[in-house]
Design a protein around this motif. Sequence first.
Motif, PDB file in Angstrom:
ATOM      1  N   SER A  40     -26.855  65.801  30.179  1.00 49.61           N
ATOM      2  CA  SER A  40     -27.086  64.821  31.236  1.00 49.61           C
ATOM      3  C   SER A  40     -27.622  63.562  30.584  1.00 49.61           C
ATOM      4  N   GLY A  41     -26.846  62.491  30.664  1.00 54.98           N
ATOM      5  CA  GLY A  41     -27.287  61.255  30.045  1.00 54.98           C
ATOM      6  C   GLY A  41     -26.211  60.186  30.091  1.00 54.98           C
ATOM      7  N   SER A  42     -26.534  59.066  29.486  1.00 55.09           N
ATOM      8  CA  SER A  42     -25.633  57.916  29.500  1.00 55.09           C
ATOM      9  C   SER A  42     -24.357  58.200  28.713  1.00 55.09           C
ATOM     10  N   TYR A  43     -23.289  57.469  29.066  1.00 55.88           N
ATOM     11  CA  TYR A  43     -22.046  57.531  28.295  1.00 55.88           C
ATOM     12  C   TYR A  43     -22.136  56.731  27.007  1.00 55.88           C
ATOM     13  N   GLY A  44     -23.157  55.905  26.892  1.00 59.96           N
ATOM     14  CA  GLY A  44     -23.356  55.141  25.664  1.00 59.96           C
ATOM     15  C   GLY A  44     -22.589  53.835  25.634  1.00 59.96           C
ATOM     16  N   GLN A  45     -22.853  53.036  24.614  1.00 61.24           N
ATOM     17  CA  GLN A  45     -22.189  51.741  24.397  1.00 61.24           C
ATOM     18  C   GLN A  45     -22.284  50.855  25.643  1.00 61.24           C
ATOM     19  N   LYS A  46     -23.482  50.864  26.267  1.00 55.11           N
ATOM     20  CA  LYS A  46     -23.733  50.045  27.449  1.00 55.11           C
ATOM     21  C   LYS A  46     -22.733  50.318  28.573  1.00 55.11           C
ATOM     22  N   GLY A  47     -22.390  51.602  28.712  1.00 58.10           N
ATOM     23  CA  GLY A  47     -21.503  52.002  29.796  1.00 58.10           C
ATOM     24  C   GLY A  47     -20.035  52.066  29.447  1.00 58.10           C
ATOM     25  N   VAL A  48     -19.664  51.625  28.238  1.00 57.23           N
ATOM     26  CA  VAL A  48     -18.245  51.677  27.838  1.00 57.23           C
ATOM     27  C   VAL A  48     -17.816  53.116  27.559  1.00 57.23           C
ATOM     28  N   GLY A  49     -18.690  53.908  26.935  1.00 53.55           N
ATOM     29  CA  GLY A  49     -18.395  55.323  26.710  1.00 53.55           C
ATOM     30  C   GLY A  49     -17.223  55.570  25.783  1.00 53.55           C
ATOM     31  N   GLY A  50     -17.214  54.924  24.625  1.00 56.22           N
ATOM     32  CA  GLY A  50     -16.073  55.045  23.714  1.00 56.22           C
ATOM     33  C   GLY A  50     -15.745  56.462  23.309  1.00 56.22           C
ATOM     34  N   HIS A  51     -16.756  57.278  23.068  1.00 57.36           N
ATOM     35  CA  HIS A  51     -16.533  58.673  22.671  1.00 57.36           C
ATOM     36  C   HIS A  51     -17.020  59.648  23.740  1.00 57.36           C
ATOM     37  N   ALA A  52     -17.292  59.152  24.928  1.00 46.55           N
ATOM     38  CA  ALA A  52     -17.846  59.999  25.980  1.00 46.55           C
ATOM     39  C   ALA A  52     -16.784  60.906  26.599  1.00 46.55           C
ATOM     40  N   HIS A  53     -17.258  62.035  27.130  1.00 46.02           N
ATOM     41  CA  HIS A  53     -16.437  62.958  27.900  1.00 46.02           C
ATOM     42  C   HIS A  53     -17.021  63.056  29.312  1.00 46.02           C
ATOM     43  N   ASN A  54     -16.215  63.529  30.249  1.00 50.83           N
ATOM     44  CA  ASN A  54     -16.689  63.796  31.607  1.00 50.83           C
ATOM     45  C   ASN A  54     -17.415  65.141  31.617  1.00 50.83           C
ATOM     46  N   ASP A  55     -18.586  65.163  30.992  1.00 53.22           N
ATOM     47  CA  ASP A  55     -19.315  66.414  30.778  1.00 53.22           C
ATOM     48  C   ASP A  55     -20.696  66.421  31.418  1.00 53.22           C
ATOM     49  N   GLN A  56     -20.904  65.606  32.466  1.00 50.85           N
ATOM     50  CA  GLN A  56     -22.206  65.597  33.104  1.00 50.85           C
ATOM     51  C   GLN A  56     -22.526  66.972  33.703  1.00 50.85           C
ATOM     52  N   LEU A  57     -23.732  67.450  33.406  1.00 49.20           N
ATOM     53  CA  LEU A  57     -24.256  68.736  33.854  1.00 49.20           C
ATOM     54  C   LEU A  57     -23.481  69.923  33.286  1.00 49.20           C
ATOM     55  N   ALA A  58     -22.747  69.687  32.195  1.00 50.45           N
ATOM     56  CA  ALA A  58     -22.073  70.794  31.518  1.00 50.45           C
ATOM     57  C   ALA A  58     -23.101  71.620  30.759  1.00 50.45           C
ATOM     58  N   LEU A  59     -22.871  72.916  30.716  1.00 45.06           N
ATOM     59  CA  LEU A  59     -23.791  73.854  30.074  1.00 45.06           C
ATOM     60  C   LEU A  59     -23.135  74.494  28.870  1.00 45.06           C
ATOM     61  N   VAL A  60     -23.919  74.651  27.807  1.00 47.68           N
ATOM     62  CA  VAL A  60     -23.502  75.372  26.604  1.00 47.68           C
ATOM     63  C   VAL A  60     -24.581  76.399  26.305  1.00 47.68           C
ATOM     64  N   ALA A  61     -24.190  77.608  25.868  1.00 50.42           N
ATOM     65  CA  ALA A  61     -25.184  78.659  25.648  1.00 50.42           C
ATOM     66  C   ALA A  61     -24.844  79.494  24.427  1.00 50.42           C
ATOM     67  N   TRP A  62     -25.919  79.911  23.739  1.00 51.59           N
ATOM     68  CA  TRP A  62     -25.832  80.903  22.677  1.00 51.59           C
ATOM     69  C   TRP A  62     -26.693  82.088  23.081  1.00 51.59           C
ATOM     70  N   LEU A  63     -26.248  83.290  22.749  1.00 54.56           N
ATOM     71  CA  LEU A  63     -27.017  84.499  23.032  1.00 54.56           C
ATOM     72  C   LEU A  63     -27.115  85.328  21.768  1.00 54.56           C
ATOM     73  N   ASP A  64     -28.325  85.607  21.338  1.00 53.58           N
ATOM     74  CA  ASP A  64     -28.576  86.375  20.122  1.00 53.58           C
ATOM     75  C   ASP A  64     -27.827  85.802  18.926  1.00 53.58           C
TER      76      ASP A  64
END
Length: 280
Positions: A40-64
């Motif tokens: 959860s955060g900015s797309y960067g580059q003052k809103g241009v989002g050059g390398h941004a993805h549509n990943d708001q609130l995306a979750l990643v997890a590791w277990l053991d």
Amino acid sequence: AAARRVWSWLSATPAPSSASFPTGGVHLLRSDHWQIALRSGSYGQKGVGGHAHNDQLALVAWLDGAPLVADSGTARYAADMVLRDRFRGTAAHSTVILDGQEQSPILRGRPFALVEARRAPPVVLEDVGARASVAAEHACYARLPCRARHRRKVTLRRDLDVVVVEDVLSGRGRAAYEQRWHLAQPVTRDLSDAARRRLAEVARVLGPLALNAAVMIGAGCVLVRAIPDSDPPSVGTTLFSEAYGRVEARPLVSYRGLLTFPKILTTILIRVGAESECRP
């Protein structure tokens, strides 16, 4: 390889503290067994989002120490524009899609631009004793007729060895939704005896769970919905890129349905491996 490097870094820091990196838009919950990252955060580059993805609130997890819920990666840049857009789209991330729309419109012919549209308050991270939680939201879907906002709260229950994901969707009228889980381990609808025992233990503490909406991830985790959110899961495959230019198939679990606002969807990741220490 990237996941192993991240795990190595996490393992070198004191467990089980959590951390928030608002500038980078990554927020971590940790225990002796779980490592959870919420984007959860900015797309960067003052809103241009050059390398941004549509990943708001995306979750990643590791277990053991093993990847469980995975980020899909990047695959390619301008050498394959179709693949580039597919991997930066909302559907390539473990989050919620409404009415089949992107969180932010992907501009045709601009593989290095993503217009800032999240309009979100600050992320709230709390870590006290047996519980750690992070809550964030975005208003990317406010441009749709349903004028929806999506708030996701992720709670790590160290005492239960579970991760509770609450998706709070507010808006008007109704909308089709899809909650996607991109997974790094094999998936089956057949629950082991140990998994069924763990589901019963967790249900005694957290409330009824929808067994028809449960899947096994590998041998060590169950993904399940809390009643009344009993939409059956769809189990298939999706594309994953571990390194630039490499694309392969990985498991995908998705829950789909038609919801009426406001709505809370509760999904739980349950570690199977440990003996029960659940307390009502």
